[in-house]
Design an enzyme around this catalytic site. Sequence first.
Site, mmCIF file in Angstrom:
data_model
loop_
_atom_site.group_PDB
_atom_site.id
_atom_site.type_symbol
_atom_site.label_atom_id
_atom_site.label_comp_id
_atom_site.label_asym_id
_atom_site.label_seq_id
_atom_site.Cartn_x
_atom_site.Cartn_y
_atom_site.Cartn_z
ATOM 1 N N CYS A 98 6.068 -6.571 -3.936
ATOM 2 C CA CYS A 98 6.574 -5.433 -3.157
ATOM 3 C C CYS A 98 8.083 -5.229 -3.306
ATOM 4 O O CYS A 98 8.528 -4.732 -4.326
ATOM 5 C CB CYS A 98 6.136 -5.601 -1.704
ATOM 6 N N ARG A 132 4.351 5.776 4.832
ATOM 7 C CA ARG A 132 4.121 4.377 4.465
ATOM 8 C C ARG A 132 2.658 4.196 4.100
ATOM 9 O O ARG A 132 1.767 4.778 4.724
ATOM 10 C CB ARG A 132 4.465 3.449 5.634
ATOM 11 N N HIS A 199 0.494 -8.036 -0.786
ATOM 12 C CA HIS A 199 0.777 -9.186 0.068
ATOM 13 C C HIS A 199 -0.589 -9.747 0.449
ATOM 14 O O HIS A 199 -1.617 -9.366 -0.089
ATOM 15 C CB HIS A 199 1.486 -8.752 1.357
HETATM 16 N N1 GLN Z 1 11.104 -1.697 1.491
HETATM 17 C C1 GLN Z 1 10.094 -1.432 0.515
HETATM 18 C C2 GLN Z 1 9.210 -0.249 0.843
HETATM 19 O O1 GLN Z 1 9.051 0.082 2.000
HETATM 20 C C3 GLN Z 1 9.255 -2.698 0.287
HETATM 21 C C4 GLN Z 1 8.463 -3.114 1.489
HETATM 22 C C5 GLN Z 1 7.779 -4.456 1.323
HETATM 23 O O2 GLN Z 1 8.238 -5.346 0.603
HETATM 24 N N2 GLN Z 1 6.691 -4.631 2.036
HETATM 25 O O3 GLN Z 1 8.698 0.384 -0.058
#
Ligand code: GLN
Length: 243
Positions: A98, A132, A199
């Site tokens: 990520c 998101r 993850h």
């Molecule tokens: N900050 C990044 C995003 O929101 C990565 C987030 C994460 O590592 N879960 O895309």
Amino acid sequence: MPSPRRLRIAHLYADEMNIYGDRGNLLTLRKRAEWRGIAVDVTAIGRDSAPELDAFDLLFWGGGQDRDQQLVFADLTVNKAEGIRAAVARGAVVLAVCGGYQLLGNYYVTADGQKLPGLGLLDTYTVPGPRRNIGNVLIDAGRLGITPPTLVGFENHSGKTYLGPGLQPLGRVIRGTGNNGEDGTEGVAAGNVFGTYLHGSLLPKNPQLADLLLARALGETLAPLDSTVELAAHAMVAARVLR
Ligand code: GLN
């Protein structure tokens, strides 16, 4: 007498970038190596140092919020770029999840529009998406030659990542968003460099990927392990995602 086998792992930005249980990937790598009689050293690598990263067999880099990525990007290009490149050139394995995955590429634009230069190790870039992407993911990573060919995980990112021509994804999305929700790709697999949005942690429920990374990092074929429990967890998540 053969020298004792030892796996040297660098945990990049261990304090700054470690969310959604990413550290579980290291536990899985450690246990699966130790169960085969291979000793494991894990070294946490922080900011403001330029360690000799080419002494490591495997580099792990977890995820992070935009704030965390803002903390490390300057250090990355000044203190780590050369060492990571040297390690990769020597055949070290990289697993970046990520936020770490996003910073392997040319640049990452945060949700509030700040453009952070990345490592430029891979020809990828990441821009903010309108929402998101949160939820379970199932991908087909059969091109890696792993059994089972599927990988399960959990994504939570707003960044949308695009692969340059010639780069192959880690897998094809069956359920979830993956790199950008548009081209059906998830992650990247370029030689021994692996990036992913998964993850979970990723490796505990995908032992076949953990073993592929270990075999590549050690440069040897590994003795099989009984992975009944891990594969049952994998199958349970895959079935739930497909429901
Ligand atoms: N900050 C990044 C995003 O929101 C990565 C987030 C994460 O590592 N879960 O895309």
